[in-house]
Design a protein around this motif. Structure first.
Motif, PDB file in Angstrom:
ATOM      1  N   LEU A 389     -25.975 -11.766 -29.849  1.00 28.36           N
ATOM      2  CA  LEU A 389     -25.777 -11.334 -28.414  1.00 28.36           C
ATOM      3  C   LEU A 389     -25.548 -11.976 -27.416  1.00 28.36           C
ATOM      4  O   LEU A 389     -24.515 -10.618 -26.056  1.00 28.36           O
ATOM      5  CB  LEU A 389     -27.870 -10.779 -28.173  1.00 28.36           C
ATOM      6  CG  LEU A 389     -28.146 -10.497 -29.507  1.00 28.36           C
ATOM      7  CD1 LEU A 389     -30.049 -10.406 -29.744  1.00 28.36           C
ATOM      8  CD2 LEU A 389     -27.378  -9.083 -29.501  1.00 28.36           C
ATOM      9  N   GLU A 390     -25.570 -12.293 -27.035  1.00 24.00           N
ATOM     10  CA  GLU A 390     -24.810 -13.304 -26.025  1.00 24.00           C
ATOM     11  C   GLU A 390     -23.062 -13.185 -26.224  1.00 24.00           C
ATOM     12  O   GLU A 390     -22.651 -12.323 -24.943  1.00 24.00           O
ATOM     13  CB  GLU A 390     -25.236 -14.773 -25.272  1.00 24.00           C
ATOM     14  CG  GLU A 390     -25.759 -15.173 -25.040  1.00 24.00           C
ATOM     15  CD  GLU A 390     -26.606 -14.597 -23.998  1.00 24.00           C
ATOM     16  OE1 GLU A 390     -25.309 -14.217 -22.811  1.00 24.00           O
ATOM     17  OE2 GLU A 390     -27.319 -13.847 -22.902  1.00 24.00           O
ATOM     18  N   ALA A 391     -22.508 -12.766 -27.023  1.00 22.67           N
ATOM     19  CA  ALA A 391     -21.112 -12.269 -26.761  1.00 22.67           C
ATOM     20  C   ALA A 391     -20.860 -11.311 -27.399  1.00 22.67           C
ATOM     21  O   ALA A 391     -19.984 -10.578 -26.883  1.00 22.67           O
ATOM     22  CB  ALA A 391     -20.943 -13.177 -28.357  1.00 22.67           C
ATOM     23  N   SER A 392     -21.997 -10.525 -27.449  1.00 19.49           N
ATOM     24  CA  SER A 392     -21.739  -8.527 -27.631  1.00 19.49           C
ATOM     25  C   SER A 392     -21.995  -8.183 -26.112  1.00 19.49           C
ATOM     26  O   SER A 392     -20.915  -7.610 -26.002  1.00 19.49           O
ATOM     27  CB  SER A 392     -23.015  -8.554 -28.305  1.00 19.49           C
ATOM     28  OG  SER A 392     -22.779  -8.187 -29.590  1.00 19.49           O
ATOM     29  N   LYS A 393     -22.954  -8.471 -25.130  1.00 19.02           N
ATOM     30  CA  LYS A 393     -22.123  -8.597 -23.883  1.00 19.02           C
ATOM     31  C   LYS A 393     -21.529  -8.676 -23.186  1.00 19.02           C
ATOM     32  O   LYS A 393     -21.156  -7.868 -21.916  1.00 19.02           O
ATOM     33  CB  LYS A 393     -23.899  -9.295 -23.103  1.00 19.02           C
ATOM     34  CG  LYS A 393     -24.953  -9.188 -23.642  1.00 19.02           C
ATOM     35  CD  LYS A 393     -26.737 -10.391 -22.870  1.00 19.02           C
ATOM     36  CE  LYS A 393     -26.407  -9.964 -21.431  1.00 19.02           C
ATOM     37  NZ  LYS A 393     -27.493 -11.171 -21.237  1.00 19.02           N
ATOM     38  N   LEU A 394     -20.873  -9.853 -23.410  1.00 16.21           N
ATOM     39  CA  LEU A 394     -18.899  -9.948 -22.672  1.00 16.21           C
ATOM     40  C   LEU A 394     -18.502  -8.691 -23.347  1.00 16.21           C
ATOM     41  O   LEU A 394     -17.492  -8.774 -22.768  1.00 16.21           O
ATOM     42  CB  LEU A 394     -18.549 -10.980 -23.210  1.00 16.21           C
ATOM     43  CG  LEU A 394     -19.512 -12.183 -23.047  1.00 16.21           C
ATOM     44  CD1 LEU A 394     -19.005 -13.925 -23.414  1.00 16.21           C
ATOM     45  CD2 LEU A 394     -19.506 -12.182 -21.549  1.00 16.21           C
ATOM     46  N   ILE A 395     -19.291  -8.019 -24.019  1.00 14.78           N
ATOM     47  CA  ILE A 395     -17.950  -7.220 -24.849  1.00 14.78           C
ATOM     48  C   ILE A 395     -17.762  -5.904 -24.630  1.00 14.78           C
ATOM     49  O   ILE A 395     -17.407  -5.342 -24.062  1.00 14.78           O
ATOM     50  CB  ILE A 395     -17.624  -7.334 -26.487  1.00 14.78           C
ATOM     51  CG1 ILE A 395     -17.291  -8.334 -27.256  1.00 14.78           C
ATOM     52  CG2 ILE A 395     -16.593  -6.093 -27.024  1.00 14.78           C
ATOM     53  CD1 ILE A 395     -17.248  -8.569 -28.450  1.00 14.78           C
ATOM     54  N   TYR A 396     -19.127  -5.712 -24.414  1.00 13.44           N
ATOM     55  CA  TYR A 396     -19.982  -4.168 -24.471  1.00 13.44           C
ATOM     56  C   TYR A 396     -20.771  -4.297 -23.028  1.00 13.44           C
ATOM     57  O   TYR A 396     -21.620  -3.035 -23.002  1.00 13.44           O
ATOM     58  CB  TYR A 396     -21.219  -3.775 -25.578  1.00 13.44           C
ATOM     59  CG  TYR A 396     -20.707  -3.871 -26.846  1.00 13.44           C
ATOM     60  CD1 TYR A 396     -19.168  -2.921 -27.115  1.00 13.44           C
ATOM     61  CD2 TYR A 396     -20.977  -5.036 -28.077  1.00 13.44           C
ATOM     62  CE1 TYR A 396     -18.615  -2.218 -28.526  1.00 13.44           C
ATOM     63  CE2 TYR A 396     -19.662  -4.600 -28.710  1.00 13.44           C
ATOM     64  CZ  TYR A 396     -18.911  -3.981 -29.386  1.00 13.44           C
ATOM     65  OH  TYR A 396     -18.347  -3.237 -30.377  1.00 13.44           O
ATOM     66  N   SER A 397     -21.365  -5.007 -22.885  1.00 14.07           N
ATOM     67  CA  SER A 397     -21.241  -5.390 -21.103  1.00 14.07           C
ATOM     68  C   SER A 397     -23.032  -4.855 -21.472  1.00 14.07           C
ATOM     69  O   SER A 397     -23.553  -5.530 -20.073  1.00 14.07           O
ATOM     70  CB  SER A 397     -20.954  -4.024 -19.573  1.00 14.07           C
ATOM     71  OG  SER A 397     -21.455  -2.614 -20.271  1.00 14.07           O
ATOM     72  N   ASP A 398     -23.634  -4.333 -21.419  1.00  9.88           N
ATOM     73  CA  ASP A 398     -25.138  -4.418 -22.155  1.00  9.88           C
ATOM     74  C   ASP A 398     -25.348  -4.254 -23.580  1.00  9.88           C
ATOM     75  O   ASP A 398     -24.300  -4.291 -24.207  1.00  9.88           O
ATOM     76  CB  ASP A 398     -25.832  -3.521 -21.141  1.00  9.88           C
ATOM     77  CG  ASP A 398     -25.749  -2.062 -21.614  1.00  9.88           C
ATOM     78  OD1 ASP A 398     -24.908  -1.927 -23.251  1.00  9.88           O
ATOM     79  OD2 ASP A 398     -25.533  -1.207 -20.963  1.00  9.88           O
ATOM     80  N   LEU A 399     -27.412  -4.203 -23.886  1.00  9.81           N
ATOM     81  CA  LEU A 399     -27.304  -4.548 -24.467  1.00  9.81           C
ATOM     82  C   LEU A 399     -27.768  -3.276 -25.516  1.00  9.81           C
ATOM     83  O   LEU A 399     -28.329  -3.421 -26.586  1.00  9.81           O
ATOM     84  CB  LEU A 399     -28.344  -6.013 -25.676  1.00  9.81           C
ATOM     85  CG  LEU A 399     -27.967  -7.528 -25.568  1.00  9.81           C
ATOM     86  CD1 LEU A 399     -28.713  -8.523 -25.242  1.00  9.81           C
ATOM     87  CD2 LEU A 399     -26.634  -7.442 -26.185  1.00  9.81           C
ATOM     88  N   SER A 400     -27.676  -2.311 -24.815  1.00  7.96           N
ATOM     89  CA  SER A 400     -27.982  -0.751 -25.318  1.00  7.96           C
ATOM     90  C   SER A 400     -26.654  -0.251 -26.391  1.00  7.96           C
ATOM     91  O   SER A 400     -27.401   1.096 -26.638  1.00  7.96           O
ATOM     92  CB  SER A 400     -28.313   0.367 -24.091  1.00  7.96           C
ATOM     93  OG  SER A 400     -26.828  -0.084 -22.941  1.00  7.96           O
ATOM     94  N   HIS A 401     -26.050  -0.709 -26.578  1.00  6.28           N
ATOM     95  CA  HIS A 401     -24.711  -0.194 -26.874  1.00  6.28           C
ATOM     96  C   HIS A 401     -25.267  -0.694 -28.931  1.00  6.28           C
ATOM     97  O   HIS A 401     -25.619  -1.704 -28.679  1.00  6.28           O
ATOM     98  CB  HIS A 401     -23.280  -0.818 -26.872  1.00  6.28           C
ATOM     99  CG  HIS A 401     -22.430  -0.097 -27.677  1.00  6.28           C
ATOM    100  ND1 HIS A 401     -21.796   0.239 -28.450  1.00  6.28           N
ATOM    101  CD2 HIS A 401     -20.753   1.181 -26.732  1.00  6.28           C
ATOM    102  CE1 HIS A 401     -20.778   1.374 -29.419  1.00  6.28           C
ATOM    103  NE2 HIS A 401     -20.421   0.962 -28.248  1.00  6.28           N
ATOM    104  N   PRO A 402     -25.104   0.899 -29.733  1.00  2.10           N
ATOM    105  CA  PRO A 402     -26.238   0.569 -31.038  1.00  2.10           C
ATOM    106  C   PRO A 402     -24.722  -0.571 -31.709  1.00  2.10           C
ATOM    107  O   PRO A 402     -25.023  -2.003 -32.195  1.00  2.10           O
ATOM    108  CB  PRO A 402     -25.227   1.817 -31.746  1.00  2.10           C
ATOM    109  CG  PRO A 402     -25.140   1.853 -31.036  1.00  2.10           C
ATOM    110  CD  PRO A 402     -25.168   1.870 -29.535  1.00  2.10           C
ATOM    111  N   GLU A 403     -23.504  -1.147 -31.608  1.00  2.00           N
ATOM    112  CA  GLU A 403     -22.414  -1.614 -31.702  1.00  2.00           C
ATOM    113  C   GLU A 403     -23.125  -3.600 -31.478  1.00  2.00           C
ATOM    114  O   GLU A 403     -22.527  -4.187 -32.106  1.00  2.00           O
ATOM    115  CB  GLU A 403     -20.940  -1.472 -31.076  1.00  2.00           C
ATOM    116  CG  GLU A 403     -20.433  -0.233 -31.448  1.00  2.00           C
ATOM    117  CD  GLU A 403     -20.508  -0.305 -33.495  1.00  2.00           C
ATOM    118  OE1 GLU A 403     -19.950  -1.789 -34.196  1.00  2.00           O
ATOM    119  OE2 GLU A 403     -20.499   0.543 -34.649  1.00  2.00           O
ATOM    120  N   SER A 404     -23.625  -3.647 -30.306  1.00  2.00           N
ATOM    121  CA  SER A 404     -24.108  -4.550 -29.929  1.00  2.00           C
ATOM    122  C   SER A 404     -24.902  -5.196 -31.018  1.00  2.00           C
ATOM    123  O   SER A 404     -24.563  -7.072 -30.942  1.00  2.00           O
ATOM    124  CB  SER A 404     -24.957  -4.792 -28.264  1.00  2.00           C
ATOM    125  OG  SER A 404     -24.310  -4.777 -27.806  1.00  2.00           O
TER     126      SER A 404
END
Length: 434
Positions: A389-404
Motif C-alpha cells: 500500500l505504501e508503494a501504491s501511494k507513490l503511484i496513485y497518490s492515495d489509496l482511493s484508487h481501486p488499482e491501489s
C-alpha cells in the motif's frame, strides 16, 4: 435435561467451542482496548505495531511445543494450563501504553500461552470424537473463533466507552477463569476401557498418554521425520498458510479499505461490520455437517469429501477476493468479503479436519506444525500488505484508487488457487500414522 444425560463427547465439544470463542474475544479485545489507550497517550504507530504484532511471535513459537506437550502430558491438562496462564496475565498486567517493555513481555506471554490451545484442542477431540462425527464436531469447535471475533467487535467497544480500556482486560480474565472452572468441573479423559473398535478407528482412550511402560497402549516415539516429510501433512500446511494469510489480511486491512479506499466511516456502519465473521461462523458449521453427511451416507469417500469441500471453498473464496477491489460501496464490499470468508470457512471442513484423518494419535502435533505456518502467514501477509500500500501511494497518490488494492487481494486469491491444486494432488483421508 441434566448435563449427565448428555454424551460426554458433546460436552467436550461445547466446552472447546467456548474456549475458541473466549480466545478470539481476547484477541479482538486487546486490539480495541490498546488502540484506544495508545491513541489517548500519543503513542506513535511504530510502537503500536510492535505491541500488536508481539502476540503472533509468541503464538508462532509455541505451536509445535504445544502439540508435543499435549501428546506427552495430555491435551486436557495443557489446555487448562494455557487458559490459566493467559487469564492471569490479563488480570495482573496493567494496560499502560507508556510501559512498552512490560506490554511486550505480557503479549509474548499471552501469545505463547494461547499457542498451546489449538494443538491441545485437536488432541482432545482426536480422543473423543468418532470418525463419523469428526467433521461437524470439529467445525463446531472452530466456529467459536468467528463467533468470538464477531461478539468482540460488537460488545467490547461499548465496554471501553463506558468503563475504560482496562475493563476489557478484566472482563477477558474473568471469562478465562469462568471457562477454566467449567473445564475442571466437566472435562474428562475418555475411559481407557474404550471398545477396541474405537482404537482401531483412531480415537478413544488408546490415544491417551501414559507413563506406564507395561501398559498395552504406551506412548510411542513421535515420528518427527515422517511427519515433516509427509506430502499429505504439507498439503494441510500449505492450505493452513493460505487460509490465515487471507483471513488476517482481511481482518487487519479491510477497515483501512473502508476508510481510505472507499472513504466510508466505520462508525457509521453499526453492526454490519460483523456480518463477514458471522458468515464464517455459519459456513464453518454447515461445512462440517455437509462433510459428515457425504461420508456417513457413503456418497463420497473421506478423501474425496475433504478434497471436494476444500476445492469449492477455496475457489469461490479466490474469485471473491480478486473481485473485491471492484466494489466501490460499503454494502458491496461487505457482501464480497462475506462470500470470501464464508467459503474459506467452508473449506476448513477439508484441510482443517484432515489432521485427525491422517494422524489421530499425533493430531495435536500436526496441528501445531500447520498452525505455525498459519501464524507466520498472518505476520507476513499483514506486513507485506502495508508495504504494498505504501508503494501504491507513490503511484496513485492515495489509496482511493481501486488499482491501489488490486495486488493486495490478488495475492490471497492466487494463493487459494495454488493451495487447491496442492490439496487435490497430495492430500488423503486415510490414516497414514499409526
Amino acid at each position: 435435561m441434566k448435563l449427565s444425560n448428555i454424551p460426554q463427547r458433546y460436552v467436550i465439544v461445547f466446552l472447546t467451542f467456548l474456549s475458541t470463542s473466549v480466545c478470539y474475544i481476547e484477541r479482538v479485545g486487546f486490539s480495541i482496548a490498546y488502540t484506544v489507550a495508545a491513541d489517548a497517550a500519543g503513542i506513535n504507530q511504530s510502537s503500536k505495531g510492535t505491541i500488536l504484532s508481539t502476540f503472533f511471535i509468541g503464538y508462532a513459537c509455541s505451536q509445535v511445543p504445544g502439540g508435543w506437550a499435549a501428546q506427552k502430558i495430555g491435551g486436557r491438562k495443557v489446555l487448562l494450563m494455557s487458559f490459566v496462564l493467559w487469564s492471569s496475565t490479563c488480570f495482573l498486567v496493567p494496560l499502560d501504553p507508556n510501559r512498552v517493555g512490560l506490554l511486550v513481555f505480557a503479549r509474548l506471554l499471552v501469545g505463547v500461552a494461547q499457542g498451546f490451545i489449538f494443538p491441545s484442542i485437536h488432541t482432545v477431540l482426536a480422543q473423543w470424537v468418532p470418525p463419523h462425527e469428526r467433521s461437524r464436531l470439529v467445525s463446531i469447535t472452530t466456529s467459536g473463533m468467528y463467533l468470538g471475533a464477531a461478539l468482540g467487535m460488537w460488545l467490547l467497544p461499548a465496554l471501553v466507552e463506558f468503563r475504560g480500556p482496562e475493563s476489557v482486560f478484566l472482563a477477558e480474565a474473568l471469562a478465562g477463569v469462568i471457562w477454566s472452572l467449567l473445564w475442571i468441573r466437566y472435562a474428562t479423559d475418555p475411559p481407557r476401557s474404550e471398545h477396541p473398535k474405537a482404537a482401531a478407528a483412531g480415537f478413544g482412550g488408546a490415544l491417551l498418554p501414559t507413563n506406564n511402560v507395561n501398559h498395552h497402549h504406551k506412548v510411542t516415539h513421535i515420528p518427527w521425520k515422517k511427519i515433516m516429510l509427509s506430502l499429505p501433512v504439507w498439503a494441510i500446511v500449505v492450505n493452513n498458510f493460505t487460509f490465515h494469510y487471507a483471513l488476517y489480511v482481511l481482518m487487519n486491512w479491510l477497515p483501512t479499505y473502508f476508510e481510505l479506499g472507499l472513504k466510508v466511516s466505520l462508525q457509521g456502519m453499526d453492526s454490519s461490520k460483523m456480518v463477514p465473521y458471522l458468515n464464517m461462523f455459519v459456513f464453518s458449521i454447515v461445512g462440517g455437517f455437509i462433510a459428515d453427511y457425504l461420508i456417513t451416507k457413503r456418497i463420497l469417500s473421506v478423501t474425496r469429501t475433504r478434497k471436494f469441500l476444500n476445492t469449492v471453498g477455496f475457489l469461490v473464496a479466490s474469485a471473491a477476493l480478486m473481485a473485491l477491489p471492484q466494489f466501490r460501496t460499503s454494502n458491496g464490499v461487505i457482501l464480497c468479503s462475506s462470500v470470501a470468508l464464508g467459503f474459506l470457512a467452508l473449506g476448513r471442513a477439508g484441510f482443517a479436519v484432515n489432521h485427525m484423518d491422517i494422524a489421530p494419535r499425533y493430531a495435536g502435533i500436526v496441528m501445531g506444525v500447520s498452525n505455525t505456518a498459519g501464524t507466520l502467514a498472518g505476520i507476513i501477509g499483514v506486513d507485506l500488505t502495508g508495504k504494498l500500500l505504501e508503494a501504491s501511494k507513490l503511484i496513485y497518490s492515495d489509496l482511493s484508487h481501486p488499482e491501489s488494492w488490486r495486488v493486495v487481494f490478488f495475492i490471497p486469491g492466487l494463493l487459494c488457487i495454488f493451495s487447491t491444486v496442492v490439496f487435490l494432488l497430495f492430500s488423503t483421508g486415510e490414516r497414514i500414522f499409526d
